[in-house]
Design a protein around this motif. Structure first.
Motif, mmCIF file in Angstrom:
data_model
loop_
_atom_site.group_PDB
_atom_site.id
_atom_site.type_symbol
_atom_site.label_atom_id
_atom_site.label_comp_id
_atom_site.label_asym_id
_atom_site.label_seq_id
_atom_site.Cartn_x
_atom_site.Cartn_y
_atom_site.Cartn_z
ATOM 1 N N UNK A 108 0.788 -1.310 -0.136
ATOM 2 C CA UNK A 108 0.018 0.149 -0.210
ATOM 3 C C UNK A 108 0.934 1.386 -0.073
ATOM 4 N N UNK A 109 1.991 1.251 0.444
ATOM 5 C CA UNK A 109 3.069 2.232 0.499
ATOM 6 C C UNK A 109 2.366 3.529 1.512
ATOM 7 N N UNK A 110 2.729 4.527 1.049
ATOM 8 C CA UNK A 110 2.170 5.901 1.628
ATOM 9 C C UNK A 110 0.605 6.062 1.555
ATOM 10 N N UNK A 111 0.144 5.614 0.630
ATOM 11 C CA UNK A 111 -1.223 5.960 0.151
ATOM 12 C C UNK A 111 -2.332 5.614 1.370
ATOM 13 N N UNK A 112 -1.691 5.228 2.744
ATOM 14 C CA UNK A 112 -2.491 4.632 3.613
ATOM 15 C C UNK A 112 -3.132 5.636 4.716
ATOM 16 N N UNK A 113 -2.516 6.699 4.535
ATOM 17 C CA UNK A 113 -2.999 7.472 5.697
ATOM 18 C C UNK A 113 -4.508 7.861 5.783
ATOM 19 N N UNK A 114 -4.970 7.528 6.848
ATOM 20 C CA UNK A 114 -6.428 8.196 7.030
ATOM 21 C C UNK A 114 -6.366 8.811 8.465
ATOM 22 N N UNK A 115 -7.571 9.382 8.800
ATOM 23 C CA UNK A 115 -7.744 10.129 10.066
ATOM 24 C C UNK A 115 -7.441 9.360 11.241
ATOM 25 N N UNK A 116 -7.822 8.302 11.222
ATOM 26 C CA UNK A 116 -7.697 7.308 12.468
ATOM 27 C C UNK A 116 -6.188 6.943 12.565
ATOM 28 N N UNK A 117 -5.502 6.649 11.425
ATOM 29 C CA UNK A 117 -4.288 6.312 11.570
ATOM 30 C C UNK A 117 -3.124 7.440 11.972
ATOM 31 N N UNK A 118 -3.543 8.578 11.416
ATOM 32 C CA UNK A 118 -2.728 9.597 11.940
ATOM 33 C C UNK A 118 -2.992 10.176 13.195
ATOM 34 N N UNK A 119 -4.314 9.924 13.757
ATOM 35 C CA UNK A 119 -4.381 10.333 15.171
ATOM 36 C C UNK A 119 -3.838 9.132 16.117
ATOM 37 N N UNK A 120 -3.752 8.083 15.414
ATOM 38 C CA UNK A 120 -3.267 6.959 16.530
ATOM 39 C C UNK A 120 -1.640 7.285 16.563
ATOM 40 N N UNK A 121 -1.197 7.645 15.533
ATOM 41 C CA UNK A 121 0.544 7.875 15.442
ATOM 42 C C UNK A 121 0.671 9.087 16.197
ATOM 43 N N UNK A 122 -0.060 10.140 16.087
ATOM 44 C CA UNK A 122 0.195 11.370 16.615
ATOM 45 C C UNK A 122 0.186 11.217 18.162
ATOM 46 N N UNK A 123 -0.976 10.326 18.705
ATOM 47 C CA UNK A 123 -0.940 9.859 20.259
ATOM 48 C C UNK A 123 0.413 9.261 20.519
ATOM 49 N N UNK A 124 0.711 8.447 19.586
ATOM 50 C CA UNK A 124 2.000 7.489 19.894
ATOM 51 C C UNK A 124 3.054 8.483 20.329
ATOM 52 N N UNK A 125 3.357 9.474 19.443
ATOM 53 C CA UNK A 125 4.544 10.403 19.485
ATOM 54 C C UNK A 125 4.572 11.042 20.775
ATOM 55 N N UNK A 126 3.165 11.530 20.929
ATOM 56 C CA UNK A 126 2.845 12.590 21.904
ATOM 57 C C UNK A 126 3.317 11.944 23.426
ATOM 58 N N UNK A 127 2.953 10.602 23.259
ATOM 59 C CA UNK A 127 3.245 9.769 24.650
ATOM 60 C C UNK A 127 4.500 9.483 24.529
ATOM 61 N N UNK A 128 5.443 9.176 23.873
ATOM 62 C CA UNK A 128 6.673 9.044 23.840
ATOM 63 C C UNK A 128 7.583 10.216 24.122
ATOM 64 N N UNK A 129 7.108 11.476 23.858
ATOM 65 C CA UNK A 129 7.504 12.641 24.286
ATOM 66 C C UNK A 129 7.295 12.597 25.833
ATOM 67 N N UNK A 130 6.601 12.152 26.390
ATOM 68 C CA UNK A 130 6.375 12.397 27.923
ATOM 69 C C UNK A 130 7.595 11.124 28.297
ATOM 70 N N UNK A 131 8.086 10.142 27.541
ATOM 71 C CA UNK A 131 9.081 9.470 28.095
ATOM 72 C C UNK A 131 10.544 10.174 28.330
ATOM 73 N N UNK A 132 10.624 11.241 27.275
ATOM 74 C CA UNK A 132 11.941 11.732 27.085
ATOM 75 C C UNK A 132 11.276 13.396 27.009
ATOM 76 N N UNK A 133 11.361 14.027 28.499
ATOM 77 C CA UNK A 133 10.806 15.424 28.459
ATOM 78 C C UNK A 133 12.092 16.259 27.633
ATOM 79 N N UNK A 134 11.579 17.232 26.988
ATOM 80 C CA UNK A 134 12.372 18.282 26.627
ATOM 81 C C UNK A 134 12.450 17.953 25.403
ATOM 82 N N UNK A 135 12.438 16.664 24.655
ATOM 83 C CA UNK A 135 12.545 16.435 23.099
ATOM 84 C C UNK A 135 11.416 16.976 22.405
ATOM 85 N N UNK A 136 11.758 17.436 21.249
ATOM 86 C CA UNK A 136 10.403 17.866 20.448
ATOM 87 C C UNK A 136 9.954 16.906 19.866
ATOM 88 N N UNK A 137 8.871 16.996 19.059
ATOM 89 C CA UNK A 137 8.030 16.361 18.332
ATOM 90 C C UNK A 137 8.630 15.514 17.363
#
Length: 195
Positions: A108-137
């Motif tokens: 499928x390549x890059x043509x897979x992005x939908x709103x739910x997947x984008x939200x999932x990955x955004x939440x995952x990155x934000x949570x990972x930022x909590x692991x490493x305070x001060x690291x930007x997105x």
């Protein structure tokens, strides 16, 4: 007797998960999914739409469940390493997600992005930022992508280990330790705001 729609959906998702994991999107067959679930294939189209929509649902369902199964806990580089190690353990015990993600990338390549997947990955990155305070997105995303790449590759590409490193007793534990150590080192080296 009333039709148990939720049970039918679960049966179909379970069967589709196995089918897509083993055969990918192109190789998967709706007839096999329906037969394995013991459900008329028309229910697949009714509940999930086309085959690629069913694939997207399977992957999204598994990814959301994994966030609960392998939570990000703690703070600091060691917490990032701990997460990488536990994710590695999860994917060794159940290779479904790595296989699905590789199939997705290949078919499928890059043509897979939908709103739910984008939200999932955004939440995952934000949570990972909590692991490493001060690291930007952006840096949190880079580190997380590195972890996912290292961890997802082993269940799918472990055969390369014999060629590159030399398979030996205890090799899986060595690989896990290397991934954890690498993650901790990358997390320590990551630039932080304010310092």
């Amino acid at each position: 007797m009333a039709w148990d729609t939720e049970r039918t959906k679960r049966l179909l998702l379970d069967a589709a998960t196995t089918e897509f994991s083993e055969h990918g999107l192109a190789g998967a067959r709706i007839d096999r999914i329906a037969a394995s679930a013991g459900v008329n294939k028309e229910r697949i189209y009714q509940y999930f739409g086309k085959k690629d929509e069913l694939f997207a649902t399977v992957l999204a369902t598994r990814l959301r469940a994994m966030m609960d199964e392998v939570p990000m806990t703690g703070e600091g580089p060691e917490a990032a390493g701990d997460y990488a190690g536990r994710l590695f353990d999860h994917h060794l015990a159940d290779t479904t997600i790595p296989r699905l993600v590789f199939w997705e990338g290949l078919e499928r390549g890059a043509a897979t992005a939908d709103a739910a997947r984008v939200a999932y990955h955004d939440a995952k990155v934000l949570r990972f930022q909590d692991l490493l305070p001060g690291v930007d997105r952006a840096m949190a995303g880079e580190i997380l992508l590195t972890i996912v790449t290292l961890v997802n590759a082993w269940p799918v590409l472990a055969h390369l280990d014999g060629y590159l490193v030399g398979a030996s007793a205890g090799r899986t534990a060595e690989r896990r330790a290397f991934i954890v150590k690498t993650t901790v080192a990358i997390a320590r080296a990551a630039p932080r705001s304010g310092g």
